[in-house]
Design a protein around this motif. Structure first.
Motif, PDB file in Angstrom:
ATOM      1  N   LEU A 125     -12.286   8.256  -3.262  1.00  0.00           N
ATOM      2  CA  LEU A 125     -11.834   7.909  -4.609  1.00  0.00           C
ATOM      3  C   LEU A 125     -10.499   7.173  -4.554  1.00  0.00           C
ATOM      4  O   LEU A 125     -10.329   6.112  -5.158  1.00  0.00           O
ATOM      5  CB  LEU A 125     -11.728   9.162  -5.478  1.00  0.00           C
ATOM      6  N   GLY A 126      -9.543   7.719  -3.808  1.00  0.00           N
ATOM      7  CA  GLY A 126      -8.229   7.086  -3.704  1.00  0.00           C
ATOM      8  C   GLY A 126      -8.275   5.730  -3.027  1.00  0.00           C
ATOM      9  O   GLY A 126      -7.629   4.775  -3.461  1.00  0.00           O
ATOM     10  N   ALA A 127      -9.048   5.618  -1.941  1.00  0.00           N
ATOM     11  CA  ALA A 127      -9.110   4.351  -1.207  1.00  0.00           C
ATOM     12  C   ALA A 127      -9.772   3.258  -2.036  1.00  0.00           C
ATOM     13  O   ALA A 127      -9.286   2.115  -2.096  1.00  0.00           O
ATOM     14  CB  ALA A 127      -9.865   4.551   0.104  1.00  0.00           C
ATOM     15  N   VAL A 128     -10.877   3.570  -2.684  1.00  0.00           N
ATOM     16  CA  VAL A 128     -11.585   2.563  -3.488  1.00  0.00           C
ATOM     17  C   VAL A 128     -10.737   2.149  -4.692  1.00  0.00           C
ATOM     18  O   VAL A 128     -10.645   0.961  -5.017  1.00  0.00           O
ATOM     19  CB  VAL A 128     -12.977   3.082  -3.916  1.00  0.00           C
ATOM     20  N   LEU A 129     -10.085   3.103  -5.345  1.00  0.00           N
ATOM     21  CA  LEU A 129      -9.251   2.744  -6.494  1.00  0.00           C
ATOM     22  C   LEU A 129      -8.017   1.974  -6.069  1.00  0.00           C
ATOM     23  O   LEU A 129      -7.556   1.087  -6.805  1.00  0.00           O
ATOM     24  CB  LEU A 129      -8.878   3.994  -7.288  1.00  0.00           C
ATOM     25  N   THR A 130      -7.475   2.267  -4.897  1.00  0.00           N
ATOM     26  CA  THR A 130      -6.354   1.466  -4.385  1.00  0.00           C
ATOM     27  C   THR A 130      -6.800   0.024  -4.212  1.00  0.00           C
ATOM     28  O   THR A 130      -6.088  -0.915  -4.594  1.00  0.00           O
ATOM     29  CB  THR A 130      -5.858   2.033  -3.043  1.00  0.00           C
TER      30      THR A 130
END
Length: 139
Positions: A125-130
């Protein structure tokens, strides 16, 4: 995008997508699904929210910077893999814990596999949203 139809539909759709993502996360260590696909589903919900309401609204709805989310996910996944060492088993061996009640009375049983999936969920979630937020800022 400034579409009233999209903004109205997004209110319901984002909630449904996030609930489905949690469902996929919780059933994933026993059936197809898990942290990776659930994280992608949740990221798609925030991407839809960003398309309808704008990037600033999506970032404020997330409440935690996505890079921090990804970092905590890696820490949680790594620690869950090391839990088995405390019981003398190899790293990433499955361990089950009874949280409430007992096995005989039908208590809540949690495994470190689920904790690992939660770490993967947060990382994806964090990597894709970054990536999504960075691409939006670049355009």
């Amino acid at each position: 995008m400034n579409s009233i139809i999209l903004q109205t539909a997004t209110r319901v759709l984002v909630a449904l997508i996030l609930v489905f993502s949690i469902y996929m996360l919780l059933r994933g260590h026993n059936y197809p699904g898990g942290g990776f696909i659930a994280g992608l589903i949740a990221a798609s919900a925030f991407a839809l929210f960003a398309m309808a309401w704008g990037m600033e609204a999506a970032q404020s709805a997330l409440r935690i910077p996505p890079g921090t989310l990804a970092a905590w996910g890696v820490v949680i996944a790594g620690l869950s893999g090391l839990m088995a060492l405390f019981w003398g088993d190899g790293p990433f061996s499955g361990q089950w814990f009874t949280m409430v009640g007992s096995k005989e009375t039908g208590g809540i049983i949690i495994s470190n596999v689920l904790i690992f999936d939660i770490g993967v969920y947060l990382t994806v979630l964090g990597a894709v949203l970054t990536l999504i937020f960075a691409l939006e800022e670049a355009s």
